[in-house]
Scaffold this active site. Structure first.
Site, short mmCIF file in Angstrom:
data_model
loop_
_atom_site.label_atom_id
_atom_site.label_comp_id
_atom_site.label_asym_id
_atom_site.label_seq_id
_atom_site.Cartn_x
_atom_site.Cartn_y
_atom_site.Cartn_z
N GLY A 17 0.81 -1.22 0.00
CA GLY A 17 0.00 0.00 0.00
C GLY A 17 0.84 1.26 0.00
O GLY A 17 0.46 2.26 0.61
N GLY A 19 1.49 3.50 -2.27
CA GLY A 19 1.22 4.56 -3.23
C GLY A 19 0.17 5.56 -2.80
O GLY A 19 -0.13 6.51 -3.54
N SER A 20 -0.39 5.41 -1.61
CA SER A 20 -1.41 6.34 -1.15
C SER A 20 -1.41 6.41 0.38
O SER A 20 -0.88 5.52 1.05
CB SER A 20 -2.81 5.91 -1.64
OG SER A 20 -3.15 4.64 -1.11
N ASP A 66 -3.12 -7.23 -5.79
CA ASP A 66 -4.15 -7.36 -4.76
C ASP A 66 -3.57 -8.27 -3.68
O ASP A 66 -3.32 -9.45 -3.93
CB ASP A 66 -5.41 -7.97 -5.38
CG ASP A 66 -6.53 -8.16 -4.38
OD1 ASP A 66 -6.29 -8.06 -3.16
OD2 ASP A 66 -7.67 -8.45 -4.81
N ASN A 93 1.88 -2.42 5.58
CA ASN A 93 1.12 -1.20 5.85
C ASN A 93 -0.31 -1.26 5.35
O ASN A 93 -1.21 -0.71 5.97
CB ASN A 93 1.84 -0.01 5.20
CG ASN A 93 0.94 1.18 4.97
OD1 ASN A 93 0.60 1.92 5.90
ND2 ASN A 93 0.54 1.38 3.71
N SER A 145 -3.10 -0.61 14.80
CA SER A 145 -3.89 0.60 15.02
C SER A 145 -4.24 0.68 16.50
O SER A 145 -4.29 -0.35 17.18
CB SER A 145 -5.18 0.54 14.18
OG SER A 145 -6.09 1.53 14.58
N TYR A 158 -11.88 -5.54 11.73
CA TYR A 158 -10.66 -4.73 11.65
C TYR A 158 -9.93 -4.70 12.99
O TYR A 158 -8.71 -4.91 13.06
CB TYR A 158 -11.02 -3.32 11.20
CG TYR A 158 -9.87 -2.35 11.13
CD1 TYR A 158 -8.87 -2.49 10.17
CD2 TYR A 158 -9.79 -1.27 12.01
CE1 TYR A 158 -7.82 -1.59 10.09
CE2 TYR A 158 -8.76 -0.36 11.94
CZ TYR A 158 -7.76 -0.52 10.98
OH TYR A 158 -6.72 0.38 10.91
N THR A 160 -10.23 -6.85 15.40
CA THR A 160 -9.77 -8.22 15.66
C THR A 160 -8.42 -8.45 14.98
O THR A 160 -7.48 -9.01 15.58
CB THR A 160 -10.80 -9.23 15.14
OG1 THR A 160 -12.02 -9.08 15.87
CG2 THR A 160 -10.30 -10.66 15.29
N ALA A 161 -8.31 -8.03 13.72
CA ALA A 161 -7.05 -8.18 12.99
C ALA A 161 -5.94 -7.35 13.63
O ALA A 161 -4.79 -7.81 13.73
CB ALA A 161 -7.25 -7.79 11.53
#
Length: 254
Positions: A17, A19-20, A66, A93, A145, A158, A160-161
């Site tokens: 990820g 590129g943004s 992907d 990331n 996070s 999310y 949980t991950a």
């Protein structure tokens, strides 16, 4: 302000990820250190690579991928290694914090969210570990996070991950430590990327979050770069199995 880490010059860096959002800031940060950066993303990032080359004199290598396709993800790591040398820093990331409630989740959505937010992290670590072992060490940085620390509602898969990333980081730090491979997690707070501004930020919600921060300025992607460079550099060579929080002081650890 920007610190210089001499050992990152010429280092082989791989970012998911990249590129943004936060990932783009990380790509730029490593390029400005003189590192050789490869990154993946779902959308074409040729224009971003052109921009980075013009601004830094150092062009990143973009591979469209992907990350829920594990075979494709592994292939991009091999390509990055062939192009820039064995990956010395892996930055997991890429993530997706799509909002969802408990009752609307089906198995397909669960599998998709876990694939993006946890499974891809694990298999990227698995793929890069032999490269780092052969190169006598490396650094893996897994983005988590503060959402799971806060017990936030609205995206339970999310969070949980996020929690799983922390546990995986600690276990892999123990497993890979004898090979001089460091594994750390980095937990940002609410970073105001363009995606967050477009999809989730409201004036009331942002103010409520700032009220919880010790530091009252909103976080920008650039605020995360220094911590990642630190974890990638040998200056943090005795640090592994840890979670570095950069959130303006919402959660306090220790």
């Amino acid at each position: 302000m920007s610190a210089i880490f001499p050992d990152l010059e010429g280092a082989s860096i791989y970012i998911t990820g990249g590129g943004s959002g936060i990932g783009a800031a990380l790509t730029e940060g490593f390029l400005r250190q003189g590192a050789r950066v490869a990154f993946v993303g779902r959308s074409d990032a040729t224009a971003f690579c052109d921009e980075m080359e013009a601004q830094t004199g150092n062009r990143p290598h973009f591979m469209q991928c992907d990350i829920t396709d594990m075979a494709a993800l592994k292939a991009t790591l091999e390509e990055a290694s062939d192009r820039h040398g064995p990956v010395s820093t892996l930055v997991n990331n890429a993530a997706n914090d799509q909002r969802h409630s408990l009752d609307e989740v089906d198995e397909a959505f669960w599998d998709w969210m876990i694939a993006i937010n946890l499974k891809a992290y694990f298999f990227a670590c698995q793929t890069v570990a032999p490269m780092m072992k052969a190169a006598d060490g490396g650094s893996i940085i897994n983005f988590s996070s503060i959402s799971y620390m806060m017990g936030n509602a609205g995206y339970p898969i999310y969070t949980t991950a996020n929690s799983g990333i922390n546990g995986m980081t600690r276990s892999l730090a123990r497993e890979l430590g004898p090979d001089k491979i460091r594994v750390n997690a980095l937990a940002p707070g609410w970073v105001l990327t363009q995606k967050q501004k477009d999809m989730w930020v409201t004036e009331e919600g942002l103010q409520a979050h700032l009220d919880r921060q010790c530091l009252k300025e909103p976080l920008e992607p650039e605020d995360i770069v220094g911590g990642v460079l630190f974890l990638a550099s040998g200056i943090s060579k005795a640090m592994t199995g840890q979670a570095l929080v950069i959130d303006g002081g919402v959660v306090v650890t220790g």
